[in-house]
Design a protein around this motif. Sequence first.
Motif, PDB file in Angstrom:
ATOM      1  N   GLY A  92      33.749  57.472  73.978  1.00 14.19           N
ATOM      2  CA  GLY A  92      35.177  57.332  73.712  1.00 14.19           C
ATOM      3  C   GLY A  92      35.725  56.275  74.640  1.00 14.19           C
ATOM      4  N   SER A  93      36.890  56.524  75.143  1.00 17.63           N
ATOM      5  CA  SER A  93      37.527  55.527  75.989  1.00 17.63           C
ATOM      6  C   SER A  93      37.216  55.725  77.471  1.00 17.63           C
ATOM      7  CB  SER A  93      39.033  55.564  75.751  1.00 17.63           C
ATOM      8  OG  SER A  93      39.497  56.860  76.000  1.00 17.63           O
ATOM      9  N   GLY A  94      36.617  56.855  77.811  1.00 20.66           N
ATOM     10  CA  GLY A  94      36.306  57.104  79.223  1.00 20.66           C
ATOM     11  C   GLY A  94      37.454  57.743  79.984  1.00 20.66           C
ATOM     12  N   LEU A  95      38.364  58.356  79.253  1.00 18.29           N
ATOM     13  CA  LEU A  95      39.510  58.995  79.911  1.00 18.29           C
ATOM     14  C   LEU A  95      39.393  60.523  79.945  1.00 18.29           C
ATOM     15  CD1 LEU A  95      42.719  57.134  78.674  1.00 18.29           C
ATOM     16  CD2 LEU A  95      41.978  57.445  81.032  1.00 18.29           C
ATOM     17  N   GLY A  96      38.462  61.055  79.168  1.00 22.31           N
ATOM     18  CA  GLY A  96      38.399  62.509  78.987  1.00 22.31           C
ATOM     19  C   GLY A  96      38.325  63.286  80.295  1.00 22.31           C
ATOM     20  N   LEU A  97      37.365  62.932  81.151  1.00 19.40           N
ATOM     21  CA  LEU A  97      37.206  63.672  82.408  1.00 19.40           C
ATOM     22  C   LEU A  97      38.360  63.372  83.368  1.00 19.40           C
ATOM     23  CD1 LEU A  97      33.359  63.393  83.022  1.00 19.40           C
ATOM     24  CD2 LEU A  97      34.678  65.461  82.564  1.00 19.40           C
ATOM     25  N   ARG A 157      29.343  66.111  72.287  1.00 18.92           N
ATOM     26  CA  ARG A 157      28.942  64.731  72.006  1.00 18.92           C
ATOM     27  C   ARG A 157      27.545  64.470  72.581  1.00 18.92           C
ATOM     28  NH1 ARG A 157      33.209  60.778  73.886  1.00 18.92           N
ATOM     29  NH2 ARG A 157      34.234  61.206  71.920  1.00 18.92           N
ATOM     30  N   ASN A 162      33.100  66.508  75.066  1.00 22.60           N
ATOM     31  CA  ASN A 162      32.026  65.829  75.801  1.00 22.60           C
ATOM     32  C   ASN A 162      30.708  66.563  75.607  1.00 22.60           C
ATOM     33  OD1 ASN A 162      33.615  63.865  76.812  1.00 22.60           O
ATOM     34  ND2 ASN A 162      33.645  64.618  78.915  1.00 22.60           N
ATOM     35  N   ASP A 169      26.471  72.639  78.548  1.00 23.50           N
ATOM     36  CA  ASP A 169      25.863  72.096  77.323  1.00 23.50           C
ATOM     37  C   ASP A 169      24.375  71.899  77.541  1.00 23.50           C
ATOM     38  OD1 ASP A 169      25.117  69.293  78.052  1.00 23.50           O
ATOM     39  OD2 ASP A 169      27.269  69.181  78.495  1.00 23.50           O
ATOM     40  N   VAL A 192      35.671  54.957  82.797  1.00 22.00           N
ATOM     41  CA  VAL A 192      34.251  54.844  83.159  1.00 22.00           C
ATOM     42  C   VAL A 192      33.420  55.623  82.144  1.00 22.00           C
ATOM     43  CG1 VAL A 192      32.489  55.546  84.817  1.00 22.00           C
ATOM     44  CG2 VAL A 192      34.581  54.455  85.617  1.00 22.00           C
ATOM     45  N   ARG A 193      32.437  54.957  81.569  1.00 26.89           N
ATOM     46  CA  ARG A 193      31.509  55.623  80.650  1.00 26.89           C
ATOM     47  C   ARG A 193      30.100  55.261  81.064  1.00 26.89           C
ATOM     48  NH1 ARG A 193      32.864  53.046  75.407  1.00 26.89           N
ATOM     49  NH2 ARG A 193      30.912  54.073  74.885  1.00 26.89           N
ATOM     50  N   LEU A 194      29.235  56.252  81.044  1.00 24.09           N
ATOM     51  CA  LEU A 194      27.867  55.954  81.462  1.00 24.09           C
ATOM     52  C   LEU A 194      27.128  55.220  80.367  1.00 24.09           C
ATOM     53  CD1 LEU A 194      26.852  59.145  83.408  1.00 24.09           C
ATOM     54  CD2 LEU A 194      27.970  57.057  84.187  1.00 24.09           C
TER      55      LEU A 194
HETATM   56  N1  ATP Z   1      28.564  66.793  78.883  1.00 20.87           N
HETATM   57  C1  ATP Z   1      28.152  65.570  79.235  1.00 20.87           C
HETATM   58  N2  ATP Z   1      26.818  65.264  79.200  1.00 20.87           N
HETATM   59  C2  ATP Z   1      26.386  64.037  79.551  1.00 20.87           C
HETATM   60  N3  ATP Z   1      27.220  63.014  79.936  1.00 20.87           N
HETATM   61  C3  ATP Z   1      28.529  63.253  79.953  1.00 20.87           C
HETATM   62  C4  ATP Z   1      29.063  64.535  79.611  1.00 20.87           C
HETATM   63  N4  ATP Z   1      30.405  64.476  79.741  1.00 20.87           N
HETATM   64  C5  ATP Z   1      30.698  63.231  80.129  1.00 20.87           C
HETATM   65  N5  ATP Z   1      29.599  62.490  80.253  1.00 20.87           N
HETATM   66  C6  ATP Z   1      29.528  61.087  80.669  1.00 20.87           C
HETATM   67  O1  ATP Z   1      30.702  60.794  81.422  1.00 20.87           O
HETATM   68  C7  ATP Z   1      31.411  59.717  80.847  1.00 20.87           C
HETATM   69  C8  ATP Z   1      32.885  59.884  80.976  1.00 20.87           C
HETATM   70  O2  ATP Z   1      33.325  60.963  80.209  1.00 20.87           O
HETATM   71  P1  ATP Z   1      34.813  61.009  79.699  1.00 20.87           P
HETATM   72  O3  ATP Z   1      35.009  62.280  78.951  1.00 20.87           O
HETATM   73  O4  ATP Z   1      35.662  60.712  80.833  1.00 20.87           O
HETATM   74  O5  ATP Z   1      34.896  59.795  78.713  1.00 20.87           O
HETATM   75  P2  ATP Z   1      34.316  59.664  77.253  1.00 20.87           P
HETATM   76  O6  ATP Z   1      33.870  60.992  76.775  1.00 20.87           O
HETATM   77  O7  ATP Z   1      33.357  58.569  77.260  1.00 20.87           O
HETATM   78  O8  ATP Z   1      35.630  59.205  76.474  1.00 20.87           O
HETATM   79  P3  ATP Z   1      36.844  60.125  75.980  1.00 20.87           P
HETATM   80  O9  ATP Z   1      36.599  61.482  76.468  1.00 20.87           O
HETATM   81  O10 ATP Z   1      38.021  59.493  76.578  1.00 20.87           O
HETATM   82  O11 ATP Z   1      36.812  60.016  74.510  1.00 20.87           O
HETATM   83  C9  ATP Z   1      30.943  59.719  79.405  1.00 20.87           C
HETATM   84  O12 ATP Z   1      30.988  58.404  78.884  1.00 20.87           O
HETATM   85  C10 ATP Z   1      29.503  60.195  79.502  1.00 20.87           C
HETATM   86  O13 ATP Z   1      28.644  59.125  79.777  1.00 20.87           O
END
Ligand code: ATP
Length: 451
Positions: free
Chosen positions: A414-419, A362, A359, A384, A402-404
Amino acid sequence: MKRRSARELFEAVATWVDRRSPQTLFARALIIIVVPMLLLQALSAWWFYSQRGDNVTNRLALLVVRDLRALIALHDQFPDADHRAWIVDHARTDLFTSVRFRPGRVPPFRSPEHFDIVAREVQGALDADLRKPYYLDNSIGGDQLFVEIQLTPDTVMEAYIPYLRLTFGSSFAYVLAQVGLALVLFGLAIWFMRRELVPIEHLGVAAEALGKGREVPDFAFSGGTREVRNTAIAFRTMGIRLRRSIQQRTEMLAGVSHDLRTPLTRMKLSLAMLPDSPEAKELGDDVGDMERMIEGYLAFARGEGDEETAPSDLSDILEDVAAGARRDNAEVAVTWSGDMNVELRPIAIKRCITNLVSNALRHGKRAAIHATRGRTSVEITVDDNGPGIPEERYEDVFRPFVRLDESRNIDTGGSGLGLTIARDIARSHGGDVTLAKSPLGGLRVVVRLPV
Ligand SMILES: Nc1ncnc2c1ncn2[C@@H]1O[C@H](COP(=O)(O)OP(=O)(O)OP(=O)(O)O)[C@@H](O)[C@H]1O
Ligand SMILES: [Mg+2]
């Protein structure tokens, strides 16, 4: 001043006592047993000496005065010298009282201020029972009380009465017996108490293990009381059910995701057959999204599987994650302080940190990982220099899918599952993931794991 109700006052006192008394159940239970025991002993000793003691002394004094009366009666009946000698003789051998007869008068007597209880009782008995002029002295020493009695206007009987006849044994032995007995009972109480508390301690350990997602030690709760035993059994059952239901949920979702892959593949094939059109392209993007979500979920479900906690070197894991990111030419710094040996599920934690670092990279150009060992937990921060997240969205981004960034740009989202996955992993360790502002300018993600 504000008036307080009795209840509030009671609460205040209870809180005060609570804060100032020992914190362990063992110490408190001991106090609860020992304090009333000591109070009872002190009270009974006091009662015994003050009430019974006075009573007994009173009777002993009365008996002594009765003996003196008998001697006087004998002397009245047989006042000749031979009988006098005989009386003196018997007084010594039978009554342990040395008696002398002399001519003259007793000195005038006023009871002094520091009369002890024995002398006072004797004085009372003489007043009540004898009704003859007398003189009393308790300061002659030798553990004797000195009494002079006017028999006839010119005859005086002197008597030395041993205190032994007027007191009822040494109180030292009594106190010693009491203290000794108290100590023995106290020891027994400690021993039994310890035995009772072991299962409760075990219960605490088991609860903590469950909370941190670790293997619950299989204590034999056969010792303790029925309450503790029942709690332990209920607790263990709860732990088993909890694990089972989590496992079931994970397996079911993994099954659904897996089964969805086949129709998705079919859809992709069908889409490829369709002639190029904007609609087909949109549909293709959607199918692509769904595929990524499912892959993400499957990866998560696989990782969670059956991994057990193990003592691991957290710094190794962090270096691993950073090395993986650096392969893609990213700038990642890793630092840590304190003991990094932590009991955790290494693969899961690696996935958690990897999600956070990916994240960070990215959305920013630079990432920094730092781990600190605290007294009860380790804290891992991932910083970051990207744009960060508005504070009011902090909770939202943890929700699944959920993705912003709503664009379908694969580079930024991505898919919004990372966090979601990261937090799930931390919580399964008994910890949590929270967000904050980073000193680097972007987002700071804090992973706290209890140790
Ligand atoms: N370091 C960050 N800086 C800014 N926004 C972030 C950061 N990390 C997460 N986000 C926001 O939070 C949302 C959710 O993050 P999450 O990791 O859950 O999903 P993702 O990164 O979109 O997909 P995935 O991790 O599943 O590939 C992201 O779409 C992004 O908008
Ligand atoms: Mg992510």
